[in-house]
Design a protein around this motif. Sequence first.
Motif, PDB file in Angstrom:
ATOM      1  N   PRO A 111       0.839  -1.153   0.005  1.00  0.00           N
ATOM      2  CA  PRO A 111      -0.065  -0.064   0.126  1.00  0.00           C
ATOM      3  C   PRO A 111       0.949   1.340   0.111  1.00  0.00           C
ATOM      4  O   PRO A 111       1.958   1.141   0.564  1.00  0.00           O
ATOM      5  CB  PRO A 111      -0.817  -0.177   1.337  1.00  0.00           C
ATOM      6  CG  PRO A 111      -0.699  -1.662   1.401  1.00  0.00           C
ATOM      7  CD  PRO A 111       0.565  -2.009   1.180  1.00  0.00           C
ATOM      8  N   VAL A 112       0.199   2.378  -0.553  1.00  0.00           N
ATOM      9  CA  VAL A 112       1.000   3.456  -0.737  1.00  0.00           C
ATOM     10  C   VAL A 112       0.189   4.620  -0.126  1.00  0.00           C
ATOM     11  O   VAL A 112      -0.953   4.638  -0.357  1.00  0.00           O
ATOM     12  CB  VAL A 112       1.410   3.874  -2.205  1.00  0.00           C
ATOM     13  CG1 VAL A 112       2.511   2.953  -2.809  1.00  0.00           C
ATOM     14  CG2 VAL A 112       0.270   4.085  -3.222  1.00  0.00           C
ATOM     15  N   ILE A 113       0.695   5.431   0.566  1.00  0.00           N
ATOM     16  CA  ILE A 113      -0.068   6.871   1.044  1.00  0.00           C
ATOM     17  C   ILE A 113      -0.114   7.696   0.127  1.00  0.00           C
ATOM     18  O   ILE A 113       1.223   8.375  -0.109  1.00  0.00           O
ATOM     19  CB  ILE A 113       0.391   7.122   2.416  1.00  0.00           C
ATOM     20  CG1 ILE A 113      -0.017   5.979   3.447  1.00  0.00           C
ATOM     21  CG2 ILE A 113      -0.635   8.371   2.952  1.00  0.00           C
ATOM     22  CD1 ILE A 113       0.448   6.213   4.891  1.00  0.00           C
ATOM     23  N   VAL A 114      -1.055   8.352  -0.500  1.00  0.00           N
ATOM     24  CA  VAL A 114      -0.884   9.522  -1.320  1.00  0.00           C
ATOM     25  C   VAL A 114      -1.312  10.744  -0.766  1.00  0.00           C
ATOM     26  O   VAL A 114      -2.660  10.860  -0.231  1.00  0.00           O
ATOM     27  CB  VAL A 114      -1.755   9.227  -2.509  1.00  0.00           C
ATOM     28  CG1 VAL A 114      -1.651  10.530  -3.473  1.00  0.00           C
ATOM     29  CG2 VAL A 114      -1.200   7.932  -3.168  1.00  0.00           C
ATOM     30  N   GLY A 297      -9.726   2.291   1.001  1.00  0.00           N
ATOM     31  CA  GLY A 297     -10.866   2.331   1.957  1.00  0.00           C
ATOM     32  C   GLY A 297     -12.209   3.263   1.565  1.00  0.00           C
ATOM     33  O   GLY A 297     -11.816   4.241   1.077  1.00  0.00           O
ATOM     34  N   ALA A 298     -13.065   2.622   1.619  1.00  0.00           N
ATOM     35  CA  ALA A 298     -14.338   3.200   0.747  1.00  0.00           C
ATOM     36  C   ALA A 298     -14.913   4.419   1.525  1.00  0.00           C
ATOM     37  O   ALA A 298     -15.077   5.641   0.948  1.00  0.00           O
ATOM     38  CB  ALA A 298     -15.318   2.464   0.898  1.00  0.00           C
ATOM     39  N   ASP A 557      -5.599  15.780   3.418  1.00  0.00           N
ATOM     40  CA  ASP A 557      -6.261  14.545   3.058  1.00  0.00           C
ATOM     41  C   ASP A 557      -5.401  13.436   2.638  1.00  0.00           C
ATOM     42  O   ASP A 557      -4.349  13.904   1.876  1.00  0.00           O
ATOM     43  CB  ASP A 557      -7.307  14.682   2.007  1.00  0.00           C
ATOM     44  CG  ASP A 557      -8.684  15.307   2.801  1.00  0.00           C
ATOM     45  OD1 ASP A 557      -9.039  15.374   3.966  1.00  0.00           O
ATOM     46  OD2 ASP A 557      -9.603  16.011   1.963  1.00  0.00           O
ATOM     47  N   THR A 558      -5.537  12.267   3.016  1.00  0.00           N
ATOM     48  CA  THR A 558      -4.763  11.455   2.419  1.00  0.00           C
ATOM     49  C   THR A 558      -5.610  10.217   1.914  1.00  0.00           C
ATOM     50  O   THR A 558      -6.791  10.071   2.224  1.00  0.00           O
ATOM     51  CB  THR A 558      -3.771  10.914   3.379  1.00  0.00           C
ATOM     52  OG1 THR A 558      -4.590  10.058   4.525  1.00  0.00           O
ATOM     53  CG2 THR A 558      -2.813  11.818   4.241  1.00  0.00           C
ATOM     54  N   THR A 559      -5.024   9.311   0.927  1.00  0.00           N
ATOM     55  CA  THR A 559      -5.641   8.139   0.288  1.00  0.00           C
ATOM     56  C   THR A 559      -4.749   6.954   0.354  1.00  0.00           C
ATOM     57  O   THR A 559      -3.503   7.259  -0.233  1.00  0.00           O
ATOM     58  CB  THR A 559      -5.934   8.494  -1.182  1.00  0.00           C
ATOM     59  OG1 THR A 559      -6.965   9.676  -1.174  1.00  0.00           O
ATOM     60  CG2 THR A 559      -6.871   7.187  -1.487  1.00  0.00           C
ATOM     61  N   THR A 560      -5.085   6.088   1.088  1.00  0.00           N
ATOM     62  CA  THR A 560      -4.287   4.950   0.939  1.00  0.00           C
ATOM     63  C   THR A 560      -4.550   3.805  -0.143  1.00  0.00           C
ATOM     64  O   THR A 560      -5.628   3.462  -0.088  1.00  0.00           O
ATOM     65  CB  THR A 560      -4.141   4.027   2.447  1.00  0.00           C
ATOM     66  OG1 THR A 560      -3.638   4.996   3.249  1.00  0.00           O
ATOM     67  CG2 THR A 560      -3.233   2.921   2.623  1.00  0.00           C
ATOM     68  N   ILE A 561      -3.476   3.452  -0.980  1.00  0.00           N
ATOM     69  CA  ILE A 561      -4.084   2.853  -2.169  1.00  0.00           C
ATOM     70  C   ILE A 561      -3.040   1.579  -2.310  1.00  0.00           C
ATOM     71  O   ILE A 561      -1.984   1.630  -2.124  1.00  0.00           O
ATOM     72  CB  ILE A 561      -3.651   3.630  -3.411  1.00  0.00           C
ATOM     73  CG1 ILE A 561      -4.613   5.121  -3.437  1.00  0.00           C
ATOM     74  CG2 ILE A 561      -4.097   3.083  -4.572  1.00  0.00           C
ATOM     75  CD1 ILE A 561      -4.293   6.038  -4.272  1.00  0.00           C
TER      76      ILE A 561
END
Length: 577
Positions: A111-114, A297-298, A557-561
């Motif tokens: 997983p990467v955190i963007v 994560g939704a 804000d972050t998105t873990t992808i």
Amino acid sequence: MAELRRAVVSTLMVDGDRYPAAAYTNRTITLVLQIWDVSDDDTAAALQALFRELDRPRNILRYRPGTSVGVHFRTFRTTPDAVTWDPVQRVVTAQVPAEPFALGLRVDLPPVIVYNDPAEGTTLNSNPFFTTSLSASGWTGTGGTVARDPGQAHEGTGSLLLTPDGVTATVTAQSELVPVTAGVVYRASAWQRCAAARSVSVGIGWYTAAGAFVSSTLVATSLAATTWTEVEAYGTAPPTATQARLIGGSMGSTPPGSHLLWIDEARIRRSGGPGGMCFDISGVLGDVETPLMFEHGATALISSAAPKTMIGIRRRGTVTDTVVAVGAEELTGLGADTTLQTHDGAMSGGGDNYLRVSFSTTPAMTHRGGINWTGTAMRGTYRVLARVRRSDATSVIRMRVSSGGGAVVGDPVVVPLSTTTRLVDLGLMAVPSCADPVVDGYSGVEMDMLGGVGFGAERVSGSGTLDVDYLLVVPADDALMVVDWPDGGAGTDPRVRLDGTAGMGYVLTSGGAVRRADQTVQIAGAGAIYALPGQVNRITWARSVDTALASADSLNDTTTITVSYWPRHLYVAPVGS
């Protein structure tokens, strides 16, 4: 082998043909199967089992011609071509249609955190949230002791506690050495909480390859007692520096032992590198490009105010030499009524970090600033978005994309009537914005170019001003998609997937089942993002490009992808692939 089918364009005005597009066709696999040393009844039973498999609408055929690694073909329904059954031999021949590529097993990348901030980057130091032992992760203290405190945390389950010895002039907590590149800008930040009101610094210590100290970059902030405060510093690695330590907290003037300092979310990263609205995918297995699957994560994006996300990819040349965004402080040739403003924490970057267009003397549309690049790395077509903030919600303000010097301009775009900070889509801009042969004659050598992006702005009515944080440049000449996430609560559904293999998006339950027809993921533009083997693939991820949202674009804000793919081979797979 799968045949490469080409679209052929020719004219009597030019010698030779042109191939504007090409794609692989399905392949045909010839099976010759022999049955021996069994009874006639057993032969009949074996044939029936084979015919049932051949008659399936879809099937998987594993192929391993003596290699260590097998591959898998997705096949279609077929029938035997011939059956030979005599006293000498019992042979079945079948022509099995299959998809073009042999597939390897699914690869799931870490997983990467963007981060929703282009000045961010991938964390270089270990244990930034102090979830594990300090000694095991290299955190040390000078002039005092450091320990993990599970009773205090700004985020997560613990923090670092720095206790001064009461006699040392300067007390610090610092990370392990991490690699850096001379001349590159790095960003250090930490959340700090002190038992007493005082000045505390955060920064970077620079070191040579031999571990010799070179210099340090420190930024001090006055902390209120027992109040968590974020402190950050930007520094350029000196010419002799190849390593650095994050200084998560530093107190001078011989702090007494009662000046306890808690530190959390302590990070050093390359400013504007992968992690800041982009991430890199390298080491892709297989022979040809393969579609990617993105999962996250939704709850991160599905809400009552679900945003639209823009995703692009650059997968040619040296993508590590490209930029994702241009900070306002980097723009040159500033136009009328456009000035650089002092630091604002709501804006990206350090120092003086945004432009203000006052329109006080020149309200008409004119070029307000831009940047030009040289070389080959930034050649291409980009979707340009500006992160802006208005002073009022009534003035009519319009922007347009332009070339770096403002000579070429796009169509005007009305900035939404809202004072919240947001990304505004200014449209497409080619770099360079002129006739471009790309290569030098018949040599095939790519030519250097001079080109860039900028913006113009005008105030049609009212008295409001316009603040510009940065220009985001999303590659648009390969694959570009805009994803409209579902509105409504995520409920117990923990994952949402953009499935490049199917060209669609959908919501998954905790058990991995597809569900919730009321939560439709809509995709505009490219149906899939493809990654190339043997190439660094840079994904640009602009989390929120929906100007209709009432909520502001937040840098925090972050998105873990999690990215997955299946390697695609033309024939067989070597070891390690």
